[in-house]
Design a protein around this motif. Structure first.
Motif, PDB file in Angstrom:
ATOM      1  N   GLY A 255     -15.527 -72.669  21.792  1.00  0.00           N
ATOM      2  CA  GLY A 255     -14.314 -71.981  21.354  1.00  0.00           C
ATOM      3  C   GLY A 255     -13.741 -72.593  20.092  1.00  0.00           C
ATOM      4  N   THR A 256     -13.752 -73.925  20.014  1.00  0.00           N
ATOM      5  CA  THR A 256     -13.234 -74.608  18.830  1.00  0.00           C
ATOM      6  C   THR A 256     -14.091 -74.295  17.608  1.00  0.00           C
ATOM      7  OG1 THR A 256     -12.341 -76.394  20.191  1.00  0.00           O
ATOM      8  CG2 THR A 256     -12.633 -76.847  17.848  1.00  0.00           C
ATOM      9  N   PHE A 257     -15.417 -74.358  17.773  1.00  0.00           N
ATOM     10  CA  PHE A 257     -16.324 -74.012  16.674  1.00  0.00           C
ATOM     11  C   PHE A 257     -16.042 -72.599  16.173  1.00  0.00           C
ATOM     12  CE2 PHE A 257     -18.827 -77.733  16.885  1.00  0.00           C
ATOM     13  CZ  PHE A 257     -19.849 -77.670  15.939  1.00  0.00           C
ATOM     14  N   LEU A 258     -15.960 -71.666  17.108  1.00  0.00           N
ATOM     15  CA  LEU A 258     -15.742 -70.265  16.747  1.00  0.00           C
ATOM     16  C   LEU A 258     -14.415 -70.083  16.028  1.00  0.00           C
ATOM     17  CD1 LEU A 258     -16.781 -67.340  16.946  1.00  0.00           C
ATOM     18  CD2 LEU A 258     -15.609 -67.169  19.144  1.00  0.00           C
ATOM     19  N   ALA A 259     -13.371 -70.728  16.534  1.00  0.00           N
ATOM     20  CA  ALA A 259     -12.042 -70.603  15.929  1.00  0.00           C
ATOM     21  C   ALA A 259     -12.030 -71.176  14.519  1.00  0.00           C
ATOM     22  CB  ALA A 259     -11.001 -71.298  16.801  1.00  0.00           C
ATOM     23  N   ILE A 260     -12.637 -72.353  14.345  1.00  0.00           N
ATOM     24  CA  ILE A 260     -12.624 -73.012  13.036  1.00  0.00           C
ATOM     25  C   ILE A 260     -13.454 -72.227  12.024  1.00  0.00           C
ATOM     26  CG2 ILE A 260     -13.398 -75.071  11.783  1.00  0.00           C
ATOM     27  CD1 ILE A 260     -12.467 -76.727  14.163  1.00  0.00           C
ATOM     28  N   LEU A 261     -14.651 -71.794  12.411  1.00  0.00           N
ATOM     29  CA  LEU A 261     -15.488 -71.039  11.472  1.00  0.00           C
ATOM     30  C   LEU A 261     -14.854 -69.702  11.102  1.00  0.00           C
ATOM     31  CD1 LEU A 261     -19.100 -71.693  12.828  1.00  0.00           C
ATOM     32  CD2 LEU A 261     -17.967 -72.748  10.873  1.00  0.00           C
ATOM     33  N   SER A 262     -14.207 -69.050  12.073  1.00  0.00           N
ATOM     34  CA  SER A 262     -13.571 -67.767  11.764  1.00  0.00           C
ATOM     35  C   SER A 262     -12.326 -67.947  10.903  1.00  0.00           C
ATOM     36  CB  SER A 262     -13.207 -67.026  13.052  1.00  0.00           C
ATOM     37  OG  SER A 262     -12.221 -67.717  13.784  1.00  0.00           O
ATOM     38  N   CYS A 263     -11.836 -69.181  10.778  1.00  0.00           N
ATOM     39  CA  CYS A 263     -10.710 -69.452   9.878  1.00  0.00           C
ATOM     40  C   CYS A 263     -11.110 -69.315   8.411  1.00  0.00           C
ATOM     41  CB  CYS A 263     -10.153 -70.854  10.115  1.00  0.00           C
ATOM     42  SG  CYS A 263      -9.046 -70.963  11.525  1.00  0.00           S
ATOM     43  N   ALA A 264     -12.412 -69.098   8.153  1.00  0.00           N
ATOM     44  CA  ALA A 264     -12.848 -68.871   6.772  1.00  0.00           C
ATOM     45  C   ALA A 264     -12.096 -67.700   6.151  1.00  0.00           C
ATOM     46  CB  ALA A 264     -14.352 -68.612   6.734  1.00  0.00           C
ATOM     47  N   PHE A 265     -11.798 -66.683   6.951  1.00  0.00           N
ATOM     48  CA  PHE A 265     -11.082 -65.514   6.435  1.00  0.00           C
ATOM     49  C   PHE A 265      -9.663 -65.891   6.013  1.00  0.00           C
ATOM     50  CE2 PHE A 265     -14.149 -64.010   9.624  1.00  0.00           C
ATOM     51  CZ  PHE A 265     -14.943 -63.202   8.812  1.00  0.00           C
ATOM     52  N   GLN A 266      -8.988 -66.691   6.840  1.00  0.00           N
ATOM     53  CA  GLN A 266      -7.634 -67.140   6.498  1.00  0.00           C
ATOM     54  C   GLN A 266      -7.659 -68.210   5.402  1.00  0.00           C
ATOM     55  OE1 GLN A 266      -8.615 -66.658   9.698  1.00  0.00           O
ATOM     56  NE2 GLN A 266      -7.331 -64.893  10.111  1.00  0.00           N
ATOM     57  N   LEU A 267      -8.598 -69.141   5.503  1.00  0.00           N
ATOM     58  CA  LEU A 267      -8.651 -70.235   4.539  1.00  0.00           C
ATOM     59  C   LEU A 267      -8.919 -69.727   3.128  1.00  0.00           C
ATOM     60  CD1 LEU A 267      -8.472 -73.318   4.432  1.00  0.00           C
ATOM     61  CD2 LEU A 267     -10.950 -73.424   4.724  1.00  0.00           C
ATOM     62  N   SER A 268      -9.693 -68.649   3.018  1.00  0.00           N
ATOM     63  CA  SER A 268      -9.949 -68.084   1.693  1.00  0.00           C
ATOM     64  C   SER A 268      -8.647 -67.634   1.033  1.00  0.00           C
ATOM     65  CB  SER A 268     -10.930 -66.917   1.800  1.00  0.00           C
ATOM     66  OG  SER A 268     -10.392 -65.872   2.598  1.00  0.00           O
ATOM     67  N   MET A 269      -7.756 -67.030   1.813  1.00  0.00           N
ATOM     68  CA  MET A 269      -6.455 -66.612   1.275  1.00  0.00           C
ATOM     69  C   MET A 269      -5.557 -67.810   0.996  1.00  0.00           C
ATOM     70  SD  MET A 269      -6.420 -63.274   1.015  1.00  0.00           S
ATOM     71  CE  MET A 269      -4.668 -62.862   0.928  1.00  0.00           C
ATOM     72  N   ILE A 270      -5.595 -68.785   1.908  1.00  0.00           N
ATOM     73  CA  ILE A 270      -4.750 -69.969   1.757  1.00  0.00           C
ATOM     74  C   ILE A 270      -5.109 -70.743   0.496  1.00  0.00           C
ATOM     75  CG2 ILE A 270      -4.212 -72.226   2.783  1.00  0.00           C
ATOM     76  CD1 ILE A 270      -4.632 -70.855   5.540  1.00  0.00           C
ATOM     77  N   ILE A 271      -6.386 -70.782   0.151  1.00  0.00           N
ATOM     78  CA  ILE A 271      -6.834 -71.495  -1.049  1.00  0.00           C
ATOM     79  C   ILE A 271      -6.720 -70.619  -2.289  1.00  0.00           C
ATOM     80  CG2 ILE A 271      -8.820 -72.552  -2.207  1.00  0.00           C
ATOM     81  CD1 ILE A 271      -9.803 -73.447   0.547  1.00  0.00           C
ATOM     82  N   CYS A 272      -7.231 -69.393  -2.189  1.00  0.00           N
ATOM     83  CA  CYS A 272      -7.353 -68.543  -3.377  1.00  0.00           C
ATOM     84  C   CYS A 272      -6.004 -68.154  -3.966  1.00  0.00           C
ATOM     85  CB  CYS A 272      -8.149 -67.287  -3.019  1.00  0.00           C
ATOM     86  SG  CYS A 272      -8.393 -66.146  -4.398  1.00  0.00           S
ATOM     87  N   MET A 273      -5.061 -67.745  -3.141  1.00  0.00           N
ATOM     88  CA  MET A 273      -3.826 -67.188  -3.676  1.00  0.00           C
ATOM     89  C   MET A 273      -2.957 -68.220  -4.418  1.00  0.00           C
ATOM     90  SD  MET A 273      -4.104 -64.025  -3.241  1.00  0.00           S
ATOM     91  CE  MET A 273      -5.598 -63.269  -2.606  1.00  0.00           C
ATOM     92  N   PRO A 274      -2.643 -69.380  -3.814  1.00  0.00           N
ATOM     93  CA  PRO A 274      -1.845 -70.346  -4.576  1.00  0.00           C
ATOM     94  C   PRO A 274      -2.566 -70.887  -5.810  1.00  0.00           C
ATOM     95  CG  PRO A 274      -1.801 -70.858  -2.226  1.00  0.00           C
ATOM     96  CD  PRO A 274      -2.851 -69.822  -2.421  1.00  0.00           C
ATOM     97  N   VAL A 275      -3.878 -71.167  -5.673  1.00  0.00           N
ATOM     98  CA  VAL A 275      -4.640 -71.683  -6.813  1.00  0.00           C
ATOM     99  C   VAL A 275      -4.673 -70.650  -7.938  1.00  0.00           C
ATOM    100  CG1 VAL A 275      -6.946 -72.378  -7.592  1.00  0.00           C
ATOM    101  CG2 VAL A 275      -6.045 -73.274  -5.444  1.00  0.00           C
ATOM    102  N   SER A 276      -4.917 -69.399  -7.575  1.00  0.00           N
ATOM    103  CA  SER A 276      -4.947 -68.342  -8.586  1.00  0.00           C
ATOM    104  C   SER A 276      -3.591 -68.173  -9.253  1.00  0.00           C
ATOM    105  CB  SER A 276      -5.385 -67.014  -7.947  1.00  0.00           C
ATOM    106  OG  SER A 276      -6.691 -67.106  -7.433  1.00  0.00           O
TER     107      SER A 276
END
Length: 433
Positions: free
Chosen positions: A190-211
């Motif tokens: 469950g932890t693996f699945l949750a962390i890997l699926s955070c790629a969708f959220q992490l992309s926004m968390i990184i991309c938007m402020p940096v951009s």
């Protein structure tokens, strides 16, 4: 007599100790033989190689997502293209001035994703995740690196780069669902699945402020594509070098860690996918319906969050970047907590059968990409007109909320945690490690 008994007792203890030492030595020798047979390195990351794999995969899944959504933000910073066009041309309009053209650019990644998704399952079966994911990541990097050049060429070159970025995300859903079953220990799935699926959220968390920061700096919006493209190439070269499609084949996975990964898992029989049984299973259908609604809301925020904040609420560029990231930070935290809770629920551990998961996830991926393709059309229809812009966007978000609630409400009432009748279990793994 006491001396004799003591001597006898001491002798028995000595024999027991020698026996235990002998068994331990035999066990070590067996592990050494297995290690040599598997070519295990002396450096094993403290028996936690799987965690390094998880983090590496998280970044490799996040970066193509970033490449695919960068345009969603830079579209609010690309006025220079229009200015340069009109400085050279006294008539005509630039494609950035056309709502239809911009909507098609938003949708182009979905076209690439569907093109990549169709052959992905047989390709993964034949070549493995390592090769297929690396190829998709490189295509994503190429699409990002050449995008700033494409905008100076013509509209169709831009669409082509966006399609390449879509190819880069075509198997993200599949990888997120399959990897935990391969690399996670049973009580960490469950932890693996949750962390890997955070790629969708992490992309926004990184991309938007940096951009937001870079768009507002002397570097300019073009440098965003170069930065993320270079990081993508580097990450995938590292992934290709370090990753293997099974922990058994990884030289940094010790026998101890391999046993932890494989113990308690269910070996699933190899057979064809029962498409009709899966597609008519109530639990599967309710899961697909729930994800459909969730993806609809997620896609609207991902595609149009920056546009709404800047053009409707009149945030500046930096504020837009940070404000867009906020909901996704909260989403990532909830995901991580849900994964940990799932791993603590012991009664579910015997019921996590993952047979045919690649097909179920392929359907989810297809639905997500179809939403991605159709969402710009829906948004264009509902928000067109400059007179009542705030009211139009409010109506859009109200409709999104209603759809999300309706599609998720049936899930807890019509689903079961029991494996479907189409799941064929052979035995538990780990006993022969």
């Amino acid at each position: 007599m006491p001396s004799s008994n003591s001597s006898s007792y001491s002798h028995l203890n000595s024999d027991d100790v020698e026996s235990e030492n002998s068994e331990s030595e035999i066990s070590r020798q067996i592990e050494d033989v297995d290690s040599r047979k598997r070519n295990v390195s002396k450096f094993v990351f403290g028996h936690r190689t799987r965690l390094f794999i998880m983090v590496l995969l998280l970044f490799c899944l996040t970066l193509p997502q970033i490449n695919s959504i960068t345009f969603n933000f830079t579209v609010i910073c690309m006025e220079d293209l229009v200015e340069i066009f009109h400085a050279k041309n006294f008539s005509g309009t630039h494609w950035m001035e056309s709502t239809t053209h911009k909507s098609f650019i938003f949708s182009s990644t979905a076209i690439g994703a569907v093109i990549g998704l169709i052959p992905s399952v047989p390709l993964i079966d034949q070549l493995g995740i390592r090769i297929v994911l690396t190829a998709s990541g490189i295509l994503s990097a190429i699409g990002s690196l050449f995008f700033p050049l494409a905008v100076d060429y013509d509209f169709y070159a831009v669409v082509f780069c966006r399609i390449l970025q879509g190819l880069g995300i075509s198997i993200v859903f599949t990888v997120v669902g399959v990897i935990p079953g391969i690399w996670a220990a049973e009580n960490e799935t469950g932890t693996f699945l949750a962390i890997l699926s955070c790629a969708f959220q992490l992309s926004m968390i990184i991309c938007m402020p940096v951009s937001g920061l870079i768009c507002d700096s002397d570097l300019g919006w073009r440098s965003i594509y170069y930065i993320f493209g270079i990081f993508t190439l580097f990450s995938y070269f590292l992934f290709f070098y370090f990753y293997t499609d099974s922990p058994r084949f990884h030289r940094n996975v010790s026998e101890k860690e391999l046993k932890k990964i494989e113990t308690g898992k269910l070996e699933i029989s190899k057979e064809g996918v029962p498409y009709l049984e899966i597609c008519t299973d109530l639990t599967v259908l309710m899961a697909w319906l729930s994800v459909l609604g969730g993806n609809f809301g997620f896609t609207i925020l991902t595609l149009y969050g920056p546009t709404y904040l800047k053009d409707v609420l009149h945030f500046d560029v930096k504020e837009t970047g940070f404000a867009t990231a906020l909901p996704f930070i909260l989403s990532a935290l909830v995901k991580f907590a849900a994964g940990r809770i799932s791993d603590k629920m012991d009664h579910l551990s015997e019921k996590r059968c993952r047979q045919h998961v690649h097909f179920a996830l392929s359907v989810i991926s297809l639905c997500a990409y179809l939403i991605h393709f159709g969402a710009p059309i829906a948004v264009g229809l509902l928000t067109s007109g400059s007179e009542n812009m705030e009211e139009n966007w409010s109506r859009l978000f109200f409709i999104v909320a209603i759809i999300t609630i309706i599609t998720n409400a049936p899930f807890p009432f019509f689903t079961s945690e029991e494996p479907g009748p189409f799941v064929r279990i052979v035995k538990k793994l780990g006993d022969d490690v």
